[in-house]
Enzyme design. Structure first.
Site, mmCIF file in Angstrom:
data_model
loop_
_atom_site.group_PDB
_atom_site.id
_atom_site.type_symbol
_atom_site.label_atom_id
_atom_site.label_comp_id
_atom_site.label_asym_id
_atom_site.label_seq_id
_atom_site.Cartn_x
_atom_site.Cartn_y
_atom_site.Cartn_z
ATOM 1 C CG ASP A 449 3.231 -0.309 -3.298
ATOM 2 O OD1 ASP A 449 3.607 0.722 -2.678
ATOM 3 O OD2 ASP A 449 4.014 -0.650 -4.242
ATOM 4 C CG ASP A 515 9.864 1.575 -5.363
ATOM 5 O OD1 ASP A 515 9.753 0.654 -4.669
ATOM 6 O OD2 ASP A 515 8.938 2.004 -6.105
#
Length: 712
Positions: A449, A515
């Site tokens: 990430d 997301d």
């Protein structure tokens, strides 16, 4: 590589249905006279005439000689457009002017060497037309003289047809990346820049220009992508001299690229594609990436990620129950997300302290990892290697490892800062602690990430800019970890889809597309991401019926159908499923497994539909023997029932059986009659499906059906 005769005046590169014709007119910069459709085995004299026919006339009000778009254009040459190179030596030696000194070419590759003896610089232009018909080009500049040469800008360009008068690019934000926008390519420069240290959610993955009104199925269109994961610039330019072009390069921060004598810098690769419609443009990118030796070829494992199921609430009994439920419905990879390491009870602390938190995991990660593997699943783990929380042991011990240009830290984002991976000790630490975790547990997959932009990214108070060096360090770190742990797969996630480019995707195995798991939002995102990224490298997951990111309630059929077109997974607490819902989710998993070989090798097709409430897309096998499509209704339609929709991309002369295969079956309410063809042995030719089409079922908004097409 053979050197062409010095009297050669034109070069024709051909491969994969693409031609590039380079004009080597003496006493002027080499220029690309054509990039696009294959011109065939054209006689040499016709190529000379083609190049001659593209040259400019001198007109009033201009320079005394014509100056065209060359492969290396600078202000000293008289070029008035965006230059290839801008730089200086301490404010001097600003007028670079390159002369061709060497030329090497094969049937699909060109390398041009240039020198500027006065400024003591040299340049190299490399262009290759690949087997997929993609053009890969880069520019390199070298400092041959004494004194540091500072490079301010280094671009690579590709010409556009003059009738490519409409631009398509994308913009976005967190939870809504790659939203398409179109407008006229007017005179001047249309520039898209990223100054975020990563492409960013708002940067364009592709800058395309084509004949006005071009769509996915038809209309000539050319597009460019910059394979770079740091600061970037890409632009389209239209000049009053009748020239139009695409260009791109890394966006250098002040003083970032300083070349000592003998040093050189290369631009990132500019990848150019074209097609009759965006689908044909996209397939060149997909074929190119699938041909790489390191491209993932085994079936993409059905993945369950724990984030939206438990967030930071890591309790072993719950996570084991989640693994058991996942295995029951056919999941093949289980990924433990954020929250497993020291001090990480929320997002305010712990980044950089990559040690298992023994207050939460007294026996380490062995209980969950071993249980997952015993259930026949792979085990994956979340990291954010480039980031650090100020509230961490790492930051307290090594505050000098944090990127900053001043004494004060840059503004925080998600309570975190960026670790300077160009610092040798910081790099060595991160490489070692991550490698230790990978060696200690059966980890086959890393979710990597990157949750903030790089702001004021320098080597410390009064230090030099570090985005370029940071990007190269990230590439090296990924390469080192994969070399040390063979078989390890890595997902590139960056606040969702904020670092999606072929630089990072040349060394990772998939991206997290967004997301936002809302399938209504994902339709556009996935369609425009797939213009460059092969679908099997795009993470697409089923979501909870009540979507966390938008608050919208969605049907399982819509969520499943939208997730079929990529690397399928689940982002859901599947321990909460009813027996009926678990069976339906299992049926979607089974369908995803059945179609994933097609997704990983086939050709994406998008039907250009008249009704904005309908979405029709599919994947057609390489041999056109089979395909599947989804017909999705996003809003109410003015017509009911809907008009016919076409299913493009099949072999026109073959006969296909057409069936609905939506898990759970088609929704038919009492007020409507059955959809006749769905209850009939329906066989149609590929031409009939592409030209005439068929009636979609009557659906409510946010419903979708899956259509399977098989050659008879």
């Amino acid at each position: 590589m053979p050197v062409l005769p010095s009297d050669e005046t034109v070069i024709h590169l051909r491969s994969g249905g693409t031609s590039v014709v380079v004009d080597l007119q003496p006493d002027t910069a080499p220029a690309i006279a054509h990039w696009g459709a294959d011109l065939g085995d054209a006689p040499h004299e016709t190529l000379v005439s083609l190049a001659t026919a593209s040259r400019l006339q001198r007109v009033s009000g201009g320079l005394d000689r014509t100056v065209r778009l060359g492969v290396v254009g600078t202000a000293a040459s008289g070029w008035a457009g965006t230059p290839t190179l801008e730089g200086h030596r301490d404010g001097e030696d600003v007028g670079a002017l390159f002369a061709l000194t060497d030329l090497r070419a094969t049937g699909d590759t060109l390398e041009l060497h240039f020198t500027d003896s006065e400024m003591q610089l040299s340049a190299r232009y490399e262009l290759r037309v690949t087997a997929s018909g993609l053009v890969r080009a880069r520019t390199t500049v070298r400092n041959d003289g004494a004194g540091v040469y500072t490079v301010q800008a280094l671009h690579t360009t590709l010409p556009l047809p003059w009738d490519a008068a409409e631009i398509l690019d994308t913009t976005g934000r967190h939870l809504r990346e790659r939203s398409a926008q179109r407008h006229e390519l007017t005179f001047g420069t249309h520039v898209r820049e990223s100054r975020r240290g990563r492409p960013g959610a708002d940067f364009t993955l592709l800058l395309a220009a084509g004949t006005p009104g071009f769509g996915f199925e038809r209309g000539t269109v050319h597009g460019a992508h910059l394979a770079w994961s740091g600061n970037s610039r890409i632009f389209a330019e239209r000049m009053p001299t009748g020239e139009s072009f695409l260009g791109a390069g890394e966006l250098y921060l002040p003083g970032e690229i300083r070349l000592a004598q003998g040093e050189e810098i290369s631009s990132p690769e500019l990848l150019g594609s074209w097609g009759d419609g965006l689908d044909e443009l996209a397939v060149r990118f997909h074929e190119e990436w699938r041909a790489r030796a390191q491209h993932p070829t085994r079936p993409r494992p059905i993945t369950l990620n724990t984030w939206e199921a438990v967030y930071f609430d890591h309790r072993l009994p719950k996570l084991i129950a989640l693994a058991d439920a996942a295995a029951e419905i056919g999941v093949e990879r289980y990924v433990l997300d954020d929250g497993w390491f020291r001090h990480r009870r929320d997002d305010t602390a712990g980044l950089g302290d990559w040690y298992v938190d023994d207050t939460v995991w007294p026996d380490g990660l062995h209980p969950i990892a071993d249980h997952v593997v015993a259930k026949g699943m792979e085990f994956g783990l979340w990291f954010e290697p480039e980031m650090v929380n100020p509230d961490s042991d790492l930051a307290r011990s090594h505050p000098d490892w944090i990127l900053r240009g001043r004494t004060d830290l840059p503004p925080s984002a998600r309570q975190q800062q960026v670790l300077n991976l160009a610092h040798p000790e910081a790099y060595a630490y991160i490489r070692q602690v991550i490698s230790d975790i990978l060696a200690a547990y059966p980890i086959s997959y890393v979710k990597w990430d990157h949750n903030r932009d790089l702001v004021d990214a320098a080597a410390g108070p009064g230090g030099a800019a570090r985005v370029h060096a940071q990007t190269l360090a990230v590439y090296r770190l990924i390469d080192d970890l994969k070399a040390a742990h063979p078989g390890l797969e890595i997902e590139s996630c960056a606040s969702g889809g904020a670092r999606v480019d072929l630089g990072i995707l040349d060394r990772t195995d998939r991206i997290w597309t967004s997301d936002c798991l809302d399938p209504v939002e994902r339709l556009e995102n996935q369609r425009y991401t797939a213009l460059v990224v092969p679908p099997e490298m795009m993470g697409m997951h089923l979501t909870t019926p009540h979507v966390h990111s938008t608050g919208r309630t969605v049907s399982l059929s819509l969520s499943g159908a939208v997730a079929l077109f990529g690397h399928f997974g689940i982002e859901w607490d599947v321990t909460t499923l009813s027996e009926t819902d678990a069976a339906t989710v299992g049926a979607w998993v089974a369908l995803a497994k059945r179609v994933r070989p097609l997704v990983a090798t086939g050709r994406l097709v998008n039907a250009d539909v008249a009704d904005p409430g309908l979405d029709v897309r599919g994947v057609v096998a390489e041999d056109a023997d089979s395909a599947f499509f989804t017909i999705t209704q996003t809003q109410t339609l003015i017509s009911s029932p809907a008009g016919r929709v076409r299913l493009p991309g099949l072999d026109a002369d073959r006969v296909y059986r057409v069936q609905l295969v939506t898990p759970g079956g088609i929704v038919e309410i009492p007020a409507q009659s059955p959809l006749e063809w769905a209850h009939h042995d329906t066989v149609l030719t590929g031409r009939q499906l592409a030209v005439v089409g068929l009636r979609p079922p009557v659906q409510n908004p946010q419903q979708s059906v899956v259509v399977e097409v098989t050659a008879v």
